[in-house]
Design a protein around this motif. Structure first.
Motif, PDB file in Angstrom:
ATOM      1  N   ALA A  85       0.071 -11.370 -22.953  1.00 54.69           N
ATOM      2  CA  ALA A  85       0.229 -12.512 -23.862  1.00 54.69           C
ATOM      3  C   ALA A  85      -0.793 -12.443 -24.987  1.00 54.69           C
ATOM      4  O   ALA A  85      -0.477 -12.664 -26.166  1.00 54.69           O
ATOM      5  CB  ALA A  85       0.087 -13.819 -23.092  1.00 54.69           C
TER       6      ALA A  85
ATOM      7  N   ILE B 238      -0.106 -12.032 -29.228  1.00 57.87           N
ATOM      8  CA  ILE B 238      -0.393 -13.023 -30.270  1.00 57.87           C
ATOM      9  C   ILE B 238      -1.674 -12.752 -31.048  1.00 57.87           C
ATOM     10  O   ILE B 238      -1.981 -13.480 -31.996  1.00 57.87           O
ATOM     11  CB  ILE B 238      -0.444 -14.456 -29.689  1.00 57.87           C
TER      12      ILE B 238
ATOM     13  N   PRO C  23       1.249 -17.219 -34.222  1.00 52.88           N
ATOM     14  CA  PRO C  23       1.991 -17.460 -32.979  1.00 52.88           C
ATOM     15  C   PRO C  23       1.254 -18.310 -31.953  1.00 52.88           C
ATOM     16  O   PRO C  23       0.048 -18.565 -32.050  1.00 52.88           O
ATOM     17  CB  PRO C  23       2.200 -16.050 -32.441  1.00 52.88           C
TER      18      PRO C  23
ATOM     19  N   ALA D 279       1.229 -18.770 -27.513  1.00 56.84           N
ATOM     20  CA  ALA D 279       1.640 -18.310 -26.187  1.00 56.84           C
ATOM     21  C   ALA D 279       1.553 -19.480 -25.224  1.00 56.84           C
ATOM     22  O   ALA D 279       0.486 -20.078 -25.070  1.00 56.84           O
ATOM     23  CB  ALA D 279       0.757 -17.162 -25.705  1.00 56.84           C
TER      24      ALA D 279
ATOM     25  N   THR E 233       5.057 -15.952 -19.608  1.00 50.15           N
ATOM     26  CA  THR E 233       4.647 -16.346 -20.952  1.00 50.15           C
ATOM     27  C   THR E 233       5.861 -16.545 -21.851  1.00 50.15           C
ATOM     28  O   THR E 233       6.809 -15.756 -21.817  1.00 50.15           O
ATOM     29  CB  THR E 233       3.738 -15.272 -21.569  1.00 50.15           C
TER      30      THR E 233
ATOM     31  N   ILE F  32       6.495 -16.784 -25.880  1.00 53.41           N
ATOM     32  CA  ILE F  32       5.931 -16.631 -27.222  1.00 53.41           C
ATOM     33  C   ILE F  32       6.744 -17.505 -28.174  1.00 53.41           C
ATOM     34  O   ILE F  32       7.974 -17.463 -28.185  1.00 53.41           O
ATOM     35  CB  ILE F  32       5.973 -15.165 -27.687  1.00 53.41           C
TER      36      ILE F  32
ATOM     37  N   VAL G 294       9.032  -9.499 -30.819  1.00 51.30           N
ATOM     38  CA  VAL G 294       8.123  -9.416 -29.678  1.00 51.30           C
ATOM     39  C   VAL G 294       8.064  -7.985 -29.152  1.00 51.30           C
ATOM     40  O   VAL G 294       6.987  -7.479 -28.799  1.00 51.30           O
ATOM     41  CB  VAL G 294       8.535 -10.403 -28.576  1.00 51.30           C
TER      42      VAL G 294
END
Length: 642
Positions: free
Chosen positions: A233, A237, A265, A267, A275, A277, A292
């Motif tokens: 994660a 991000i 972003p 998370a 997770t 996003i 992603v």
């Protein structure tokens, strides 16, 4: 967190009862302060994290910081705190950033001044333990050695001669910085002790996110699957807007208006590490499976992601859309399938030493007989250097011809290419002599010659060489320190060490285990690889990674068979060298093939002679190559331009 009017006093009572929402505000030192503020003001988040450091940031400022000519921390991080602190206090948002760089205590003190001036009564802490500069210098003087190179155990990995020479005969006088990549342990200790703001130096890029999720969900030190998910994660991000539309291979499918003023972003991490996003509602940009996947494949080392707290095993990762089908309105993507194992006993130690001086001179050629012109120019300059008997004294001397003039050009620009004369040498006077030779032959030029900039671009500038080493985690003294309103340390907490380790395994490297005959996919059509595949590439020190994937399951058997190590070498064309080493793995759930090319960036980003020293453009070069693509894949991809 102490609240002011309009806050969320219930936020931390919800800790562990729902997902934790972590918004990232920076992926590079240039990200402006308002990006931190926007993450606080545009929606509901629990943490704001920021990654302001690249491998070069600290080395660039180390010497001026020690001379008192630089604050040591990243000014953009301070600006973000200045714009955000009051709103974060009001909303009950905690902030964890690595903007402290070489001087996390200094940034913490500045943050405390802001807090006191505004009457916020925030608890502010900073993390120490990453700076090993004095220790490395002392070890060189006493032991005449530096720690092992990160890839020393792999005999197939090429190491640049300058780096190898430094490893064999290190000089403490040449060291400019040495910082270990810390994990999240000190961050967690600080949050458990009530910190509202934590300022870090060189922690690993994902460590602020790991620390926030670890604390929120009260994971244990051995919650490896959960920690591994949080590691991924954080990886997804931590690069500004790279997962929300920036650096996106299929940007041409998106309304350009959506790519202006991209949001950063978020998370949302569940207690099991699952997770999602996403981004704030009613913002531009996009979060899709493809954005992603592109970011996941960025700057990987293979199918195992090493961190000081956990090793993430990535083979089974799944990335799935959550939400509506409309491209613009897809705002959430779920990431699962990552497994965790104990961390390695060592962590990366980034050592930078003075490499010498470098310069580049940009020269243009217009029109007919372009390649003959550049061949003549190189001969002229080498002749001039030969008269001074200094040709062999340069570490690097390259004449890089960039671009191809169009046939029957309709403008002079379309008829023009340029040459990047790039040089590196131990001393500045050698580079100055090159500049003098360029001037000496300046009026002996070929027809169509002209300059884009004046020759001051060739002045020698110092450069630093990156030596990635390993340091035992048990030797680190990582701690978190709380500071008083007067800026003094009032309490320190030792972060300790991981309870167990797992030795670093030989990296997986394999061709597909289930190849199919490419003849079964005929007929084929000559097309660019990018017509059927997306990709992302980036730097890993002296190495470069590239991950490529197809969107449709029907294309996966062909793609995994087609994209071999030999195929990549072929696609690299003249950029391939037998000095390089390639590793290959697959991510079957993503229909992706991933490669690491060792040695292609030479001495690393700061001193690589490549125009694309960060490796970011490599993926689009490979996608631009023409290959034989199964015709029916091209037909089926016309709806998406892929």
């Amino acid at each position: 967190m102490n609240q002011v009017s309009g806050g969320r006093p219930d936020r931390w009572e919800e800790r562990g009862l729902r997902e934790v929402r972590i918004a990232n505000c920076s992926g590079a030192r240039g990200d402006p302060g308002y990006q931190m503020r926007r993450q606080a003001e545009l929606g509901d988040v629990d943490f704001i994290t920021g990654d302001y450091l690249a491998e070069m940031n600290m080395a660039e400022h180390a010497e001026t910081y020690r001379k008192g000519q630089h604050p040591g921390y990243e000014p953009f991080a301070l600006q973000g705190l200045r714009e955000t602190l009051q709103l974060a206090a009001q909303k009950g948002i905690k902030i964890v950033i690595n903007g402290g760089s070489l001087n996390p205590r200094g940034l913490a003190q500045e943050t405390m001044k802001l807090s006191s001036d505004w009457g916020l009564d925030l608890r502010i802490a900073f993390v120490s333990g990453d700076d090993l500069f004095e220790q490395v210098k002392e070890d060189i003087d006493k032991l005449h050695s530096v720690p092992d190179h990160f890839d020393a155990a792999n005999s197939k990995v090429p190491i640049d001669p300058a780096i190898q020479s430094f490893a064999e005969k290190p000089s403490s006088d040449s060291i400019v910085s040495a910082n270990a990549y810390l994990g999240a342990r000190a961050i967690v200790r600080g949050l458990e002790a009530g910190a509202d703001i934590i300022i870090c130096g060189r922690v690993a890029d994902a460590s602020p996110v790991i620390g926030a999720a670890w604390f929120w969900h009260s994971w244990s030190e051995t919650s490896y699957d959960e920690l591994a998910q949080a590691l991924v994660a954080g990886h997804l991000i931590e690069c500004s807007a790279y997962v929300t539309g920036a650096n996106y291979a299929a940007f041409y499918e998106v309304d350009p208006e959506q790519l202006l003023d991209l949001p950063f972003p978020i998370a949302a991490i569940e207690s099991d590490g699952t997770t999602v996003i996403c981004k704030h509602a009613n913002t531009k940009g996009l979060v899709t499976e493809d954005t992603v996947k592109c970011q996941f494949l960025y700057e990987l080392q293979g199918n195992r992601y090493l961190n000081s707290d956990v090793t993430a095993v990535l083979d089974g990762i799944k990335i799935d859309q959550v939400g509506p089908d409309s491209l613009v309105h897809i705002t959430r993507v779920r990431v699962t399938g990552v497994r965790g194992q104990p961390p390695p006993p060592t962590t990366k130690l980034a050592i930078f030493f003075r490499g010498g001086y470098q310069s580049q001179i940009l020269l243009n050629a217009t029109g007919y007989a372009t390649m003959e012109k550049w061949a003549l120019y190189e001969r002229q300059i080498r002749f001039g250097l030969g008269k001074l008997d200094i040709v062999d004294q340069f570490q690097v001397l390259e004449f890089q011809v960039i671009g191809v003039n169009e046939p029957d050009p309709q403008s002079q620009l379309a008829s023009t290419t340029y040459c990047r004369l790039f040089a590196q040498a131990r001393t500045p006077d050698l580079v100055q002599k090159l500049l003098k030779v360029v001037g000496e032959f300046g009026m002996q030029h070929f027809s169509g010659f002209h300059l884009s900039l004046d020759l001051r671009t060739g002045l020698p500038l110092p450069f630093y060489t990156y030596y990635p080493a390993k340091v035992p985690q048990n030797e680190l003294r990582e701690a978190v320190h709380f500071i008083s309103k007067s800026g003094e340390v009032e309490r320190s907490l030792d972060a300790g060490h991981p309870p167990q380790y797992q030795e670093i395994q030989v990296r997986d490297d394999y061709e597909t285990v289930s190849p199919v005959s490419l003849d079964t996919f005929k007929p084929t059509t000559a097309a660019r690889l990018g017509d059927v595949a997306l990709a992302r590439s980036g730097d890993k020190g002296a190495n470069l990674n590239i991950g490529l994937f197809v969107r449709k399951s029907q294309a996966w058997p062909w793609f995994r068979t087609f994209m071999t190590r030999d195929r990549l070498r072929q696609l690299m064309g003249k950029d391939w060298s037998e000095e390089y080493h390639v590793e290959r793995v697959e991510f079957p759930n993503l229909y992706a093939v991933h490669f690491v090319i060792y040695g292609i960036l030479g001495k690393g980003v700061s001193s690589s002679s490549r125009l694309d020293s960060l490796g970011k453009g490599f993926a689009d070069f490979i996608r631009d190559r023409v290959v034989d693509v199964p015709t029916h894949f091209l037909r089926s991809s016309q709806k998406t331009n892929l």
